[in-house]
Design a protein around this motif. Sequence first.
Motif, short mmCIF file in Angstrom:
data_model
loop_
_atom_site.label_atom_id
_atom_site.label_comp_id
_atom_site.label_asym_id
_atom_site.label_seq_id
_atom_site.Cartn_x
_atom_site.Cartn_y
_atom_site.Cartn_z
N SER A 76 -7.04 0.88 2.54
CA SER A 76 -6.57 -0.46 2.13
C SER A 76 -6.98 -1.44 3.23
CB SER A 76 -5.05 -0.46 1.95
OG SER A 76 -4.61 -1.77 1.59
N ARG A 78 -9.76 -3.94 -3.44
CA ARG A 78 -9.12 -3.94 -2.15
C ARG A 78 -8.26 -2.70 -1.91
NH1 ARG A 78 -11.41 -7.04 1.20
NH2 ARG A 78 -9.49 -6.97 2.46
N PHE A 79 -8.41 -1.70 -2.76
CA PHE A 79 -7.58 -0.49 -2.63
C PHE A 79 -8.39 0.70 -3.12
CE2 PHE A 79 -4.22 2.52 -3.64
CZ PHE A 79 -3.33 2.34 -2.59
N ALA A 136 0.83 -1.21 0.00
CA ALA A 136 0.00 0.00 0.00
C ALA A 136 0.86 1.25 0.00
CB ALA A 136 -0.93 -0.02 1.21
#
Length: 480
Positions: free
Chosen positions: A189, A79-80, A49
Amino acid sequence: MTLRLIPDSVLGRTALVLVAALLLSAAAAVALFTIQRQEALTAIGGRNAAERVGGLVSIAEQTAPERRQATLRNLETARFRVGWGTAPVVTEDETLGLAGYVRTVLEKGLEGREILISTRPGPLGGPATGLGGGGRGHGMGPHMGEGDGLGGPGGPGGLGGPGGPGRIFPPALRISVKLNDGSWLNVLSPFDFGDTIWRPRFVLPLLLALVLVTVVALLAVRKATRPFALFATAAERLGVDVAAPPMAEDGPREVRQAVQAFNTMQGRIARFVQDRTQMLAAISHDLKTPITRLRLRAEFVEDEELRAKMLSDLEEMEAMIASTLAFARDDAASEPRLRVDLAAMVQGLVEDMEDLGARCSYSGPRDLVIQARPAALKRAITNLADNAVKYGGCAHVTLAPSEDGVALTIDDSGPGIPQADFERVFAPFVRLEASRSRDTGGSGLGLAVARAAIRAHGGDITLANRPEGGLRVTVSLPRG
């Protein structure tokens, strides 16, 4: 109930402790592995991340404000999540743990910028952060265009959802970086702990390893505790035959020391018995000479009644000496074991006693073969049957197989024996005057010799008074 579940053998208890220790250690190892795995995955996710955030900062600052929101949203994944707004999504900055690690990575590429990092859950902040708006036209006015924040309907990944400034987002790594123009790049994240470890490719090797280690450990424990069983066998053998061969002195040091001590004890007992036998044999031999001289002198006594009494006393003395010497020598232990038809032996004894006028009977199988020392066993049964006839008037002999070998019972019709004297009557030279008279003869060694012979075979003799009257003698013998 708990005690019943605990084995009563050394092997069983050692195996139980070992298996329990293996299971506990395996559980602790799995728990430690799971924790470290989660920490590793979290650290890897945080580093990834941080690296992505560094790239996004560079892209955002090189992109014109009117196209910045669209560009950033094209770089999102499920997921981000990325937002751009006038306020940071991080409200409580952290400096320790995962947040501190990510900060260290970010500061290497983003020196001089204000960086806020948090791992705590919190609100998305609404349109001001670019993450929590629910409609069009929110954000930074002309710089945002028509794009909505990450919380708008249809947002990628479904992590935003409808909401606003009060919307609480699940636990995630929150990063806010202040850009050169004063706006904020906000990133969410969520923590990724990976798939569960309880999958066949993990569980099956673990179970296989536990089974293999347990089997090997049990075999090792069985081998280590085997000397205890050998000690028990040797002790039982010593109780039957004091001249048994010594144990082999092998195994671990402690076992060898114990075996040496056991063999030394056995040797001392054997020497003690041998010395006692030799002493009694010498006494018996020395007494024969004066007894013979007394017998010769008694022949010259003119009074026939007195001469008869003297000769009777001398014969009784010779019989007592012979019985004592036979008992001391323990002939039963030195005689070799042979295959003996016990049923035929008992039937022959009963027939011989009937021919002499005694009341005897036999019930049982016609043949029953066991391993025994014939002379010693015959002497023991004869003594017991003679006692039954002398002191009980008759001898009813019953022979039958039992779970552990064979059982021989001899019942009489006499007055019986007080229960308190059941054990004392087996002592050498003990005669119970309440039921026995010296007119019956004997030296008080009959039962002692009989029990010594039976125990030398690995069996035993017990006494009991019958409810209908009389004494019951029960002889238990092994087949082998």
